[in-house]
Design an enzyme around this catalytic site. Structure first.
Site, PDB file in Angstrom:
ATOM      1  N   GLU A  83      41.960 -61.128  60.687  1.00 46.60           N
ATOM      2  CA  GLU A  83      42.079 -62.301  59.793  1.00 46.60           C
ATOM      3  C   GLU A  83      42.893 -61.960  58.534  1.00 46.60           C
ATOM      4  O   GLU A  83      42.574 -62.402  57.430  1.00 46.60           O
ATOM      5  CB  GLU A  83      40.700 -62.900  59.497  1.00 46.60           C
TER       6      GLU A  83
HETATM    7  C1  LIG Z   1      39.141 -56.258  67.278  1.00 43.43           C
HETATM    8  C2  LIG Z   1      40.178 -57.271  66.943  1.00 43.43           C
HETATM    9  C3  LIG Z   1      39.876 -58.624  67.039  1.00 43.43           C
HETATM   10  C4  LIG Z   1      40.848 -59.586  66.765  1.00 43.43           C
HETATM   11  N1  LIG Z   1      40.544 -60.914  66.922  1.00 43.43           N
HETATM   12  C5  LIG Z   1      41.544 -61.825  66.829  1.00 43.43           C
HETATM   13  C6  LIG Z   1      41.312 -63.200  67.159  1.00 43.43           C
HETATM   14  O1  LIG Z   1      40.193 -63.602  67.497  1.00 43.43           O
HETATM   15  N2  LIG Z   1      42.352 -64.060  67.114  1.00 43.43           N
HETATM   16  C7  LIG Z   1      43.608 -63.670  66.745  1.00 43.43           C
HETATM   17  O2  LIG Z   1      44.509 -64.503  66.719  1.00 43.43           O
HETATM   18  N3  LIG Z   1      43.852 -62.377  66.395  1.00 43.43           N
HETATM   19  C8  LIG Z   1      42.861 -61.449  66.438  1.00 43.43           C
HETATM   20  N4  LIG Z   1      43.108 -60.134  66.121  1.00 43.43           N
HETATM   21  C9  LIG Z   1      44.434 -59.743  65.662  1.00 43.43           C
HETATM   22  C10 LIG Z   1      44.450 -59.395  64.176  1.00 43.43           C
HETATM   23  O3  LIG Z   1      44.331 -60.550  63.394  1.00 43.43           O
HETATM   24  C11 LIG Z   1      45.723 -58.586  63.916  1.00 43.43           C
HETATM   25  O4  LIG Z   1      45.494 -57.305  64.449  1.00 43.43           O
HETATM   26  C12 LIG Z   1      46.077 -58.486  62.441  1.00 43.43           C
HETATM   27  O5  LIG Z   1      46.456 -59.722  61.930  1.00 43.43           O
HETATM   28  C13 LIG Z   1      47.197 -57.482  62.169  1.00 43.43           C
HETATM   29  O6  LIG Z   1      48.258 -57.657  63.075  1.00 43.43           O
HETATM   30  P1  LIG Z   1      48.832 -56.385  63.885  1.00 43.43           P
HETATM   31  O7  LIG Z   1      47.658 -55.687  64.464  1.00 43.43           O
HETATM   32  O8  LIG Z   1      49.879 -56.857  64.801  1.00 43.43           O
HETATM   33  O9  LIG Z   1      49.443 -55.443  62.796  1.00 43.43           O
HETATM   34  P2  LIG Z   1      50.922 -55.543  62.170  1.00 43.43           P
HETATM   35  O10 LIG Z   1      51.149 -56.918  61.654  1.00 43.43           O
HETATM   36  O11 LIG Z   1      51.896 -54.974  63.117  1.00 43.43           O
HETATM   37  O12 LIG Z   1      50.779 -54.583  60.918  1.00 43.43           O
HETATM   38  C14 LIG Z   1      50.845 -53.159  61.027  1.00 43.43           C
HETATM   39  C15 LIG Z   1      50.667 -52.593  59.603  1.00 43.43           C
HETATM   40  O13 LIG Z   1      51.749 -53.060  58.779  1.00 43.43           O
HETATM   41  C16 LIG Z   1      51.216 -53.737  57.651  1.00 43.43           C
HETATM   42  N5  LIG Z   1      52.118 -54.855  57.298  1.00 43.43           N
HETATM   43  C17 LIG Z   1      52.558 -55.850  58.114  1.00 43.43           C
HETATM   44  N6  LIG Z   1      53.339 -56.688  57.425  1.00 43.43           N
HETATM   45  C18 LIG Z   1      53.372 -56.240  56.146  1.00 43.43           C
HETATM   46  C19 LIG Z   1      54.011 -56.689  54.945  1.00 43.43           C
HETATM   47  N7  LIG Z   1      54.760 -57.789  54.919  1.00 43.43           N
HETATM   48  N8  LIG Z   1      53.810 -55.975  53.826  1.00 43.43           N
HETATM   49  C20 LIG Z   1      53.035 -54.857  53.823  1.00 43.43           C
HETATM   50  N9  LIG Z   1      52.416 -54.372  54.933  1.00 43.43           N
HETATM   51  C21 LIG Z   1      52.587 -55.068  56.071  1.00 43.43           C
HETATM   52  C22 LIG Z   1      49.831 -54.216  58.065  1.00 43.43           C
HETATM   53  O14 LIG Z   1      49.003 -54.468  56.957  1.00 43.43           O
HETATM   54  C23 LIG Z   1      49.371 -53.048  58.928  1.00 43.43           C
HETATM   55  O15 LIG Z   1      48.873 -52.028  58.126  1.00 43.43           O
HETATM   56  C24 LIG Z   1      42.139 -59.168  66.357  1.00 43.43           C
HETATM   57  C25 LIG Z   1      42.414 -57.810  66.218  1.00 43.43           C
HETATM   58  C26 LIG Z   1      41.478 -56.872  66.523  1.00 43.43           C
HETATM   59  C27 LIG Z   1      41.828 -55.409  66.414  1.00 43.43           C
END
Ligand SMILES: Cc1cc2nc3c(=O)[nH]c(=O)nc-3n(C[C@H](O)[C@H](O)[C@H](O)COP(=O)(O)OP(=O)(O)OC[C@H]3O[C@@H](n4cnc5c(N)ncnc54)[C@H](O)[C@@H]3O)c2cc1C
Length: 392
Positions: A374
């Protein structure tokens, strides 16, 4: 209303009203009697708390803020936080299941759904008969959520959806999915629309249950859409409205995840105090050592500050005021507090804390996700800074 706001201005009141005290007590008793005995087994075997979630629905915990007209409990956001904190203290997995169903599914349908959609879907979601999921993320689009590929093509009065969504919490156990996907390509977030998807529509399949570090009682999976036919009446609020709906609803979701983190932090403190009054070293209870007292005091400060931030965001939401910045602050701070408190709890338990059978290492594993889903902590910082710099 005006009198009420004036009253609030003159007297800051941190006391809970009778109804709030009652829901807190009910949730605490339910969590201790029904979730605690089996939480270790669910964590070890990755078992979803199916019966327990149904019981939570019967108690009104799955649609806390929804009007009784649609089967909800009709309570305020503070009441929701109080119940969720008690559930999270005992079982962070049950807490995220509850949070997603309340904050992201019921609230979204209640706020943005048509009368027909509310009447059709809310009663079963609020009472635990059905469970909801919220699907925004895709393999290539996490923080940059509008970079999605899943596409709904309109043909006459239906849409045909193709694409892959990932990491859907409640993805396996849910009956209803709120799906964000494109109805128009190459226009960025303006092409995103929200749909209500029934899991038994043709053309939907789920991937394997993900093997996770923490919140192992909740299920998380990929969802595949292969020419999935969705009636046009299941579109929420019109084409192109989905991204703003998602951002708005996620603000409320962050209050839920902050509360999940708060529950983990509070349980870490409770377990630490209990153990430090029992464990003796050098002929004294370890609670008598200044180093242990310092950890306990710092944990309590972080927990109190988390609770205040959460309840402030919740009360702004209940007053109908903007709470996006406050919700982001609450999630950012509380998730860090959950990480710190759970780690200090393991430290206070010493070697025993590192052993699975003591049950406190689970708190550390469960805490980490609250900094990721989230909106990661980095994304919360962006939300807070953007709001401050534009002068909110
Ligand atoms: C157990 C689990 C349950 C989940 N449940 C749901 C769900 O029910 N529905 C749903 O839609 N999603 C869900 N998610 C997805 C979750 O919301 C995403 O994992 C999260 O938003 C981060 O996206 P990402 O993992 O692709 O990381 P990325 O966006 O690839 O980020 C990787 C890193 O880069 C950083 N980063 C990215 N962009 C920036 C920026 N502009 N500036 C600085 N730092 C940045 C991030 O903070 C992170 O540290 C779930 C994830 C997990 C692990």
């Amino acid at each position: 209303m005006l009198n009420f706001i004036n009253d609030l201005k003159s007297k800051m009141n941190f006391n809970l009203n009778e109804q709030q005290q009652l829901i807190k007590k009910t949730a605490r008793e339910f969590a201790n009697d029904n979730l605690r005995p089996s939480v270790v087994e669910r964590d070890e075997k990755s078992l979803f708390p199916k019966d327990e979630i149904r019981q939570m629905g019967e108690l009104g915990f799955m649609g806390v803020m929804i009007s009784p007209d649609y089967g909800g409990a009709g309570l305020d956001t503070i009441s929701y936080c109080l119940a969720l904190e008690e559930i999270a203290k005992v079982d962070a997995s049950a807490a995220v299941i509850m949070s997603v169903n309340n904050s992201l599914v019921c609230n979204l349908i209640y706020k943005y759904g048509s009368d027909e959609q509310k009447n059709k879907y809310l009663p079963s979601l609020c009472t635990g008969k059905h469970l909801g999921a919220f699907s925004l993320s895709e393999p290539q689009s996490g923080s940059d959520a509008s970079n999605m590929l899943t596409y709904a093509k309109k043909e006459k009065s239906n849409y045909f959806i193709n694409g892959i969504k990932n990491w859907v919490t409640n993805g396996i156990s849910s009956n209803i999915i709120i799906l964000m996907c494109l109805t128009k390509k190459n226009v960025g977030h303006k092409g995103v629309s929200a749909f209500i998807i029934e899991k038994d529509f043709d053309g939907i399949s789920t991937g394997k249950k993900e093997d996770k570090l923490g919140i192992r009682g909740s299920d998380t999976c990929e969802i595949f859409f292969n020419n999935c036919k969705v009636p046009g009446r299941n579109l929420i609020s019109g084409e192109g409205k989905g991204f703003n709906i998602a951002l708005d609803i996620l603000n409320g979701g962050r209050i839920g995840i902050a509360t999940q983190a708060l529950g983990i932090a509070q349980e870490s403190l409770d377990r630490s105090m209990q153990y430090s009054k029992e464990r003796k070293q050098f002929g004294k209870k370890i609670a008598e050592f200044g180093a242990i007292q310092s950890k306990i005091a710092k944990m309590a400060i972080h927990i109190e500050a988390s609770r205040l931030l959460i309840h402030k965001a919740a009360s702004l939401k209940d007053l109908g005021l903007d709470f996006a910045k406050e919700a982001a602050m609450a999630k950012h701070f509380s998730s860090q507090a959950a990480m710190d408190c759970s780690s200090q709890c393991v430290q206070i338990f010493g070697g025993y804390g590192y052993m699975r059978e003591t049950g406190v290492e689970r708190l550390m594993r469960d805490a980490k996700i609250t900094q990721i889903y989230e909106g990661t902590s980095e994304i919360q910082e962006m939300v807070i800074a953007k709001s401050l710099l534009k002068g909110d």
